[in-house]
Design an enzyme around this catalytic site. Structure first.
Site, short mmCIF file in Angstrom:
data_model
loop_
_atom_site.label_atom_id
_atom_site.label_comp_id
_atom_site.label_asym_id
_atom_site.label_seq_id
_atom_site.Cartn_x
_atom_site.Cartn_y
_atom_site.Cartn_z
N ASP A 26 12.96 -73.15 35.59
CA ASP A 26 13.50 -73.99 36.67
C ASP A 26 15.00 -74.16 36.45
O ASP A 26 15.46 -74.36 35.32
CB ASP A 26 12.79 -75.35 36.68
CG ASP A 26 13.02 -76.10 37.98
OD1 ASP A 26 12.06 -76.27 38.75
OD2 ASP A 26 14.18 -76.52 38.22
N HIS A 59 4.21 -73.19 44.40
CA HIS A 59 4.64 -73.04 43.01
C HIS A 59 3.96 -74.09 42.14
O HIS A 59 3.70 -75.21 42.57
CB HIS A 59 6.16 -73.13 42.86
CG HIS A 59 6.78 -74.32 43.51
ND1 HIS A 59 7.02 -74.37 44.87
CD2 HIS A 59 7.21 -75.50 43.01
CE1 HIS A 59 7.58 -75.53 45.18
NE2 HIS A 59 7.70 -76.25 44.06
P1 5GP Z 1 9.56 -78.69 44.34
O1 5GP Z 1 10.52 -79.85 44.43
O2 5GP Z 1 9.50 -77.94 45.66
O3 5GP Z 1 8.20 -79.06 43.81
O4 5GP Z 1 10.16 -77.73 43.24
C1 5GP Z 1 11.17 -76.82 43.52
C2 5GP Z 1 11.83 -76.50 42.21
O5 5GP Z 1 12.65 -75.37 42.38
C3 5GP Z 1 12.73 -77.63 41.69
O6 5GP Z 1 12.26 -78.07 40.42
C4 5GP Z 1 14.11 -76.97 41.62
O7 5GP Z 1 14.85 -77.39 40.49
C5 5GP Z 1 13.76 -75.50 41.56
N1 5GP Z 1 14.79 -74.65 42.11
C6 5GP Z 1 15.48 -74.83 43.28
N2 5GP Z 1 16.33 -73.82 43.49
C7 5GP Z 1 16.19 -72.97 42.44
C8 5GP Z 1 16.82 -71.73 42.09
O8 5GP Z 1 17.67 -71.19 42.79
N3 5GP Z 1 16.42 -71.14 40.92
C9 5GP Z 1 15.48 -71.71 40.13
N4 5GP Z 1 15.17 -71.06 38.99
N5 5GP Z 1 14.86 -72.87 40.42
C10 5GP Z 1 15.22 -73.49 41.56
#
Ligand code: 5GP
Ligand code: ZN
Length: 112
Positions: free
Chosen positions: A30, A98
């Site tokens: 992440d 995810h």
């Molecule tokens: P959500 O909030 O949708 O459950 O998780 C999305 C995750 O994607 C977040 O923890 C965020 O830090 C991660 N994330 C967002 N953009 C990127 C990126 O460009 N690269 C990576 N490796 N992680 C990302």
């Protein structure tokens, strides 16, 4: 899918730090880690969220979970948390399914 951040990571249009890959899933660190170990596991097929898990594609959920537990085992993490945020109110910000693998520290319950 165009304009999907995680599809673009799968297609190597956006760089990421990959920790595991096979024919169906990709795991990468992440970008904004919330624990010493914070890895995202995603299906290569674009699925928006757990809301789109069906009888036809449900095996992918098992693949994500078994890969997460294998990565945790290889990293020697004892306790860890697997999180699927589903929907904006639950904190989902990227609408490509995810699984968060979080480990390396203690976690509170109930979660925030
Ligand atoms: P959500 O909030 O949708 O459950 O998780 C999305 C995750 O994607 C977040 O923890 C965020 O830090 C991660 N994330 C967002 N953009 C990127 C990126 O460009 N690269 C990576 N490796 N992680 C990302
Ligand atoms: Zn996608």
């Amino acid at each position: 899918m165009e304009n999907c951040l995680f599809c673009r990571i799968i297609n190597r249009e956006i760089p990421s730090s990959i920790v595991y890959e096979d024919d169906e899933i990709l795991a990468f660190n992440d970008i904004s880690p919330q624990a010493p170990v914070h890895i995202l596991l995603i299906p290569k097929q674009h699925i928006r969220s757990t809301e789109e898990i069906t009888e036809v594609n449900k095996q992918i959920a098992g693949r994500l979970i078994s890969a997460a537990s294998e990565i945790a085992r290889q990293k020697g993490i004892e306790g860890y948390r697997l999180v699927f945020n589903c929907g904006e109110s639950a904190g989902q910000s990227v609408f490509h399914l995810h699984c968060h693998l979080l480990g390396g520290r203690d976690f509170n319950w109930p979660p925030g």
